[in-house]
Design an enzyme around this catalytic site. Structure first.
Site, PDB file in Angstrom:
ATOM      1  N   ASP A   1      -8.661  39.377  22.658  1.00  0.00           N
ATOM      2  CA  ASP A   1      -8.602  37.962  23.040  1.00  0.00           C
ATOM      3  C   ASP A   1      -8.449  37.125  21.768  1.00  0.00           C
ATOM      4  O   ASP A   1      -8.305  37.660  20.662  1.00  0.00           O
ATOM      5  CB  ASP A   1      -9.849  37.563  23.836  1.00  0.00           C
TER       6      ASP A   1
ATOM      7  N   LYS B   1      -5.049  43.016  28.121  1.00  0.00           N
ATOM      8  CA  LYS B   1      -6.374  42.500  27.774  1.00  0.00           C
ATOM      9  C   LYS B   1      -7.343  42.679  28.941  1.00  0.00           C
ATOM     10  O   LYS B   1      -8.451  43.201  28.773  1.00  0.00           O
ATOM     11  CB  LYS B   1      -6.297  41.019  27.385  1.00  0.00           C
TER      12      LYS B   1
END
Length: 220
Positions: free
Chosen positions: A139, A121
Site C-alpha cells: 500500500d 494488494k
C-alpha cells in the site's frame, strides 16, 4: 549495511514498537475482509468500518449481497467514494464466490485476482491475514516508508513487492506490512515525518527525493 540487514533491523524495531500487528479493518467472516479491503481504496479504514457495519448488518450472507440491487449497495457505501464501481464489484465478487468457489475464498493469488475489483494488494492481504501465507501488501505506507529506508526504489507496487520478497523473510512479510501502516500513520507520515523521534532514523537512508515526492499520501 545491506538492504536485507536494514530490513531485518526495521522488522525487529517495529515489532518492539507495535507488538500487535493486526489489520485495522474490522470483520467477522473472511469474505467481509475482502469486501472491506475493496472499499478501502481511496478511503480511510475508519470510514470503511463505519460503512461495513451497516452493510453487513443488512446483508448477512454472500447470497444476500449477490442478490441485492446494486443501487441499494451504492446507497450504503456512498461515503467510501467510487461507490458505483465498488458496489458493482461487491455484487459481482459475491456472485462469483458462490458460483465458482462454493462461497469460500480461494487461497491463491491467481484465483483471488480473478474476482471483480480484486488486485494484488487486496489478494496479498487475504493470503496473509486469512490463510497465513507469505504475503507483501504494497500500500502507500509500504511504498513510501520502504523507499525512504532505502529498501526499494520507485513507486510501482508490483516492483516494490518483488523487491521486498527478496529481503523480507516470508513468515515476517504480512505482519511487517501491517506495522508499516501503523508506523506510517504515527511517525513516517507522507508530508511531515517525525524524523527527530523516529526509532528507525539510524538505519534510514532518507529515500530518494523522487520517491518521497511521488508517493501519494495514504488515506487510510
Amino acid at each position: 549495511m545491506t538492504k536485507k540487514e536494514r530490513a531485518l533491523q526495521a522488522i525487529a524495531l517495529l515489532e518492539q514498537r507495535y507488538p500487535d500487528a493486526v489489520c485495522s479493518l474490522t470483520y467477522e467472516r473472511p469474505y467481509e475482509l475482502l469486501i472491506s479491503t475493496r472499499l478501502s481504496a481511496q478511503c480511510t479504514d475508519a470510514r470503511v468500518n463505519i460503512v461495513t457495519k451497516e452493510l453487513f448488518a443488512r446483508y448477512t450472507s454472500l447470497k444476500a449481497l449477490a442478490d441485492a440491487p446494486v443501487a441499494d449497495i451504492e446507497e450504503i457505501i456512498r461515503p467510501c467514494g467510487l461507490f458505483h464501481t465498488k458496489a458493482k464489484d461487491i455484487k459481482g465478487l459475491s456472485q462469483m464466490l458462490l458460483d465458482d468457489y462454493s462461497g469460500e475464498l480461494p487461497d491463491t493469488l491467481e484465483a483471488l485476482t480473478r474476482l471483480p475489483g480484486v488486485g494484488r494488494k487486496t489478494a496479498n492481504l487475504i493470503l496473509g491475514d486469512i490463510f497465513h501465507k507469505p504475503a507483501i501488501v504494497t500500500d502507500t505506507h509500504c511504498i513510501r516508508i520502504c523507499g525512504r529506508l532505502g529498501l526499494t526504489e520507485g513507486k510501482d507496487p508490483y516492483k516494490v513487492e518483488l523487491a521486498l520478497k527478496k529481503i523480507i523473510p516470508p513468515e515476517k512479510g504480512s505482519d511487517f506490512c501491517h506495522r508499516l501502516v501503523l508506523f506510517g500513520r504515527d511517525v513516517c507520515t507522507a508530508r511531515s515525518p517525525k524524523c527527530g523521534t523516529c526509532p528507525l532514523s539510524h538505519i534510514c537512508k532518507g529515500g530518494t527525493e523522487d520517491t518521497v515526492r511521488q508517493a501519494k499520501p495514504a488515506l487510510d
